[in-house]
Scaffold this motif. Structure first.
Motif, PDB file in Angstrom:
ATOM      1  N   VAL A 220       0.776  -1.159  -0.005  1.00 35.68           N
ATOM      2  CA  VAL A 220      -0.165  -0.002  -0.054  1.00 35.68           C
ATOM      3  C   VAL A 220       0.907   1.336  -0.221  1.00 35.68           C
ATOM      4  N   ALA A 221       1.787   1.433   0.644  1.00 38.08           N
ATOM      5  CA  ALA A 221       2.698   2.586   0.934  1.00 38.08           C
ATOM      6  C   ALA A 221       3.543   2.604  -0.383  1.00 38.08           C
ATOM      7  N   ARG A 222       4.016   1.558  -1.008  1.00 39.38           N
ATOM      8  CA  ARG A 222       4.486   1.516  -2.115  1.00 39.38           C
ATOM      9  C   ARG A 222       3.785   2.090  -3.346  1.00 39.38           C
ATOM     10  N   PHE A 223       2.523   1.700  -3.416  1.00 43.45           N
ATOM     11  CA  PHE A 223       1.364   2.300  -4.415  1.00 43.45           C
ATOM     12  C   PHE A 223       1.270   3.619  -4.070  1.00 43.45           C
ATOM     13  N   LEU A 224       1.006   4.083  -2.744  1.00 42.50           N
ATOM     14  CA  LEU A 224       0.636   5.629  -2.636  1.00 42.50           C
ATOM     15  C   LEU A 224       1.934   6.311  -2.853  1.00 42.50           C
ATOM     16  N   ARG A 225       2.983   6.117  -2.588  1.00 41.78           N
ATOM     17  CA  ARG A 225       4.176   6.817  -2.726  1.00 41.78           C
ATOM     18  C   ARG A 225       4.909   6.968  -3.838  1.00 41.78           C
ATOM     19  N   ILE A 226       4.859   5.851  -4.701  1.00 43.48           N
ATOM     20  CA  ILE A 226       5.657   5.654  -5.962  1.00 43.48           C
ATOM     21  C   ILE A 226       4.765   5.518  -7.089  1.00 43.48           C
ATOM     22  N   THR A 227       3.989   4.523  -7.115  1.00 42.03           N
ATOM     23  CA  THR A 227       3.059   4.009  -8.298  1.00 42.03           C
ATOM     24  C   THR A 227       2.061   5.263  -8.753  1.00 42.03           C
ATOM     25  N   LEU A 228       1.242   5.816  -7.595  1.00 45.47           N
ATOM     26  CA  LEU A 228       0.233   6.793  -8.078  1.00 45.47           C
ATOM     27  C   LEU A 228       0.766   8.041  -8.287  1.00 45.47           C
ATOM     28  N   PRO A 229       1.732   8.496  -7.738  1.00 47.45           N
ATOM     29  CA  PRO A 229       2.204   9.729  -8.185  1.00 47.45           C
ATOM     30  C   PRO A 229       2.869   9.946  -9.540  1.00 47.45           C
ATOM     31  N   LEU A 230       3.617   8.567  -9.855  1.00 51.04           N
ATOM     32  CA  LEU A 230       4.145   8.515 -11.192  1.00 51.04           C
ATOM     33  C   LEU A 230       3.207   8.323 -12.376  1.00 51.04           C
ATOM     34  N   SER A 231       1.981   7.725 -11.885  1.00 58.97           N
ATOM     35  CA  SER A 231       1.127   7.413 -12.849  1.00 58.97           C
ATOM     36  C   SER A 231      -0.007   8.575 -13.046  1.00 58.97           C
ATOM     37  N   MET A 232       0.133   9.887 -12.421  1.00 56.94           N
ATOM     38  CA  MET A 232      -0.491  10.858 -12.309  1.00 56.94           C
ATOM     39  C   MET A 232      -0.782  11.280 -13.695  1.00 56.94           C
ATOM     40  N   PRO A 233       0.126  11.412 -14.545  1.00 56.57           N
ATOM     41  CA  PRO A 233      -0.192  12.054 -16.197  1.00 56.57           C
ATOM     42  C   PRO A 233      -1.018  11.212 -16.795  1.00 56.57           C
ATOM     43  N   GLY A 234      -0.913   9.820 -16.643  1.00 55.24           N
ATOM     44  CA  GLY A 234      -1.863   9.015 -17.293  1.00 55.24           C
ATOM     45  C   GLY A 234      -3.427   9.254 -16.642  1.00 55.24           C
ATOM     46  N   ILE A 235      -3.679   9.569 -15.436  1.00 52.72           N
ATOM     47  CA  ILE A 235      -4.799   9.671 -15.047  1.00 52.72           C
ATOM     48  C   ILE A 235      -5.436  11.137 -15.422  1.00 52.72           C
ATOM     49  N   ILE A 236      -4.560  12.146 -15.332  1.00 53.43           N
ATOM     50  CA  ILE A 236      -5.087  13.443 -16.031  1.00 53.43           C
ATOM     51  C   ILE A 236      -5.361  13.063 -17.539  1.00 53.43           C
ATOM     52  N   ALA A 237      -4.561  12.320 -18.340  1.00 48.86           N
ATOM     53  CA  ALA A 237      -4.948  12.392 -19.638  1.00 48.86           C
ATOM     54  C   ALA A 237      -6.169  11.578 -19.986  1.00 48.86           C
ATOM     55  N   ALA A 238      -6.409  10.510 -19.138  1.00 47.42           N
ATOM     56  CA  ALA A 238      -7.636   9.719 -19.335  1.00 47.42           C
ATOM     57  C   ALA A 238      -8.672  10.529 -18.760  1.00 47.42           C
ATOM     58  N   SER A 239      -8.723  11.440 -17.673  1.00 52.28           N
ATOM     59  CA  SER A 239      -9.865  12.272 -17.235  1.00 52.28           C
ATOM     60  C   SER A 239     -10.089  13.169 -18.422  1.00 52.28           C
ATOM     61  N   PHE A 240      -9.082  13.629 -19.050  1.00 47.74           N
ATOM     62  CA  PHE A 240      -9.509  14.716 -19.905  1.00 47.74           C
ATOM     63  C   PHE A 240     -10.273  14.169 -21.272  1.00 47.74           C
ATOM     64  N   LEU A 241      -9.684  12.985 -21.765  1.00 55.77           N
ATOM     65  CA  LEU A 241     -10.113  12.382 -22.803  1.00 55.77           C
ATOM     66  C   LEU A 241     -11.383  11.589 -22.505  1.00 55.77           C
ATOM     67  N   ILE A 242     -11.977  11.688 -21.296  1.00 54.56           N
ATOM     68  CA  ILE A 242     -13.338  11.086 -21.218  1.00 54.56           C
ATOM     69  C   ILE A 242     -14.208  12.369 -20.638  1.00 54.56           C
ATOM     70  N   PHE A 243     -13.837  13.198 -19.803  1.00 49.57           N
ATOM     71  CA  PHE A 243     -14.846  14.180 -19.400  1.00 49.57           C
ATOM     72  C   PHE A 243     -15.087  15.185 -20.587  1.00 49.57           C
ATOM     73  N   ILE A 244     -14.092  15.629 -21.173  1.00 48.91           N
ATOM     74  CA  ILE A 244     -14.343  16.768 -22.362  1.00 48.91           C
ATOM     75  C   ILE A 244     -15.445  16.236 -23.447  1.00 48.91           C
ATOM     76  N   PRO A 245     -15.272  14.994 -24.076  1.00 53.84           N
ATOM     77  CA  PRO A 245     -16.465  14.457 -24.892  1.00 53.84           C
ATOM     78  C   PRO A 245     -17.726  14.113 -24.363  1.00 53.84           C
ATOM     79  N   THR A 246     -17.777  13.491 -23.165  1.00 52.62           N
ATOM     80  CA  THR A 246     -19.000  13.027 -22.460  1.00 52.62           C
ATOM     81  C   THR A 246     -19.709  14.217 -22.151  1.00 52.62           C
ATOM     82  N   THR A 247     -19.241  15.206 -21.661  1.00 50.94           N
ATOM     83  CA  THR A 247     -20.163  16.416 -21.327  1.00 50.94           C
ATOM     84  C   THR A 247     -20.997  16.889 -22.602  1.00 50.94           C
ATOM     85  N   GLY A 248     -20.501  16.834 -23.652  1.00 46.20           N
ATOM     86  CA  GLY A 248     -21.423  17.420 -24.806  1.00 46.20           C
ATOM     87  C   GLY A 248     -21.952  16.207 -25.553  1.00 46.20           C
ATOM     88  N   ASP A 249     -21.986  14.868 -25.112  1.00 48.33           N
ATOM     89  CA  ASP A 249     -22.762  13.954 -25.795  1.00 48.33           C
ATOM     90  C   ASP A 249     -24.325  13.950 -25.540  1.00 48.33           C
TER      91      ASP A 249
END
Length: 311
Positions: A220-249
């Protein structure tokens, strides 16, 4: 006089050549200039395909409808109407809420799948990605109709629950409700979340996780301290790719939302279609784009601050 005219003509012919030579030398020496030169076709296409239609839409939004025709006098009356009438604000708020919940649900469901493929699959990763995105090779409209069959009053879920005796009457909230729109959007746009999440997780240096384990960090500590912060760019990109088009669907809310699941895209479609009020439809489109840009910028700033604190 003849010699003067001849020298002037030679100078006139030599000027373009000299300019071309200087330009060639500049392009060879400057990496920035070469980069812009490589981007120029894309920039031209984006200008023609995005900027020009946006300008046309902006101009139309300042027109007013008069009967079956349009008054081309530029005015901000449509924007004042969109700001003052509560129906537009209510639909915007509902659209952002439904799209936001669908975005969170999609990222939360796709993250474990991307994590498993990135860290636990060591062979045939491309095959796993193809299998995960295989359902999305079909038409978007067909997938929406499939969910309509699944969530219907006599659909798979209601029929199954009724067959085992868990319910006496069909569950009405499954279809023609915001929940139906959220479920369908989360499934329909899952492929757009899996791929950026996988790429972000795949780039993480595994030696960092091994070092954290040697220093005593648990999973758990390894995920929160390393994996999650380093994967944040992917989370941001995925959120943009979903939120922007679905709002106008408007397809999913039109087929599955019902009166309580209608979104701003449905109203824009009605303005351009049945009502034939193109200026108001253009106004709502511009307002929606501005709100999405503001929310996306705020989300990006917040996530960057959170990422800095986690790091």
């Amino acid at each position: 006089m003849a010699e003067t005219s001849l020298s002037k003509s030679r100078t006139a012919r030599g000027a373009p050549r000299a300019f071309g030579a200087r330009l060639t030398r500049y392009l060879r020496r400057s990496e920035t200039a070469r980069g812009y030169l490589l981007m120029s076709p894309t920039l031209l296409i984006m200008t023609i395909g995005i900027v020009v239609p946006f300008i046309i839409l902006l101009v139309i939004s300042m027109w007013t409808r008069q009967g079956f025709s349009f008054d081309t006098t530029l005015t901000l009356a449509n924007y004042a109407r969109a700001w003052n009438e509560p129906i537009y604000g209510a639909l915007l708020a509902r659209s952002f809420w439904i799209s936001g919940v669908a975005t969170v649900a999609t990222v939360a469901l796709c993250y474990p799948m991307a994590y498993y493929v990135a860290f636990h699959v060591h062979r045939n990763k491309m095959m796993w990605l193809i299998l995960m995105t295989l359902p999305f090779w079909t038409s978007y409209l067909l997938r929406v109709f499939a969910w309509k069959v699944i969530l219907g009053y006599e659909g798979v879920i209601n029929s199954g629950l009724s067959a085992v005796g868990l319910i006496d009457a069909p569950l009405a909230f499954l279809l023609y409700s915001p929940s139906a729109v959220i479920i369908t959007l989360a499934h329909a746009w899952a492929a757009f979340a899996i791929l950026p999440l996988y790429v972000s997780l795949e780039k993480i240096d595994k030696s960092l996780l091994e070092a954290a384990t040697d220093l005593g960090d648990g999973p758990v500590a390894r995920f929160l301290r390393i994996t999650l912060p380093l994967s944040m760019p992917g989370i941001i990109a995925a959120s943009f790719l979903i939120f922007i088009p679905t709002t106008g669907d408007y397809i999913t809310p039109a087929l599955l939302g019902g009166p309580d699941g209608a979104m701003i895209g449905n109203l824009i479609q009605v303005q351009f279609g049945a009502v034939n009020n193109w200026p108001m439809g253009a106004t709502l489109s511009i307002v929606l784009m501005l709100w999405i840009a503001a929310l996306a910028l705020a989300f990006l700033l917040v996530t960057c601050k959170v990422q800095e604190r986690i790091a």
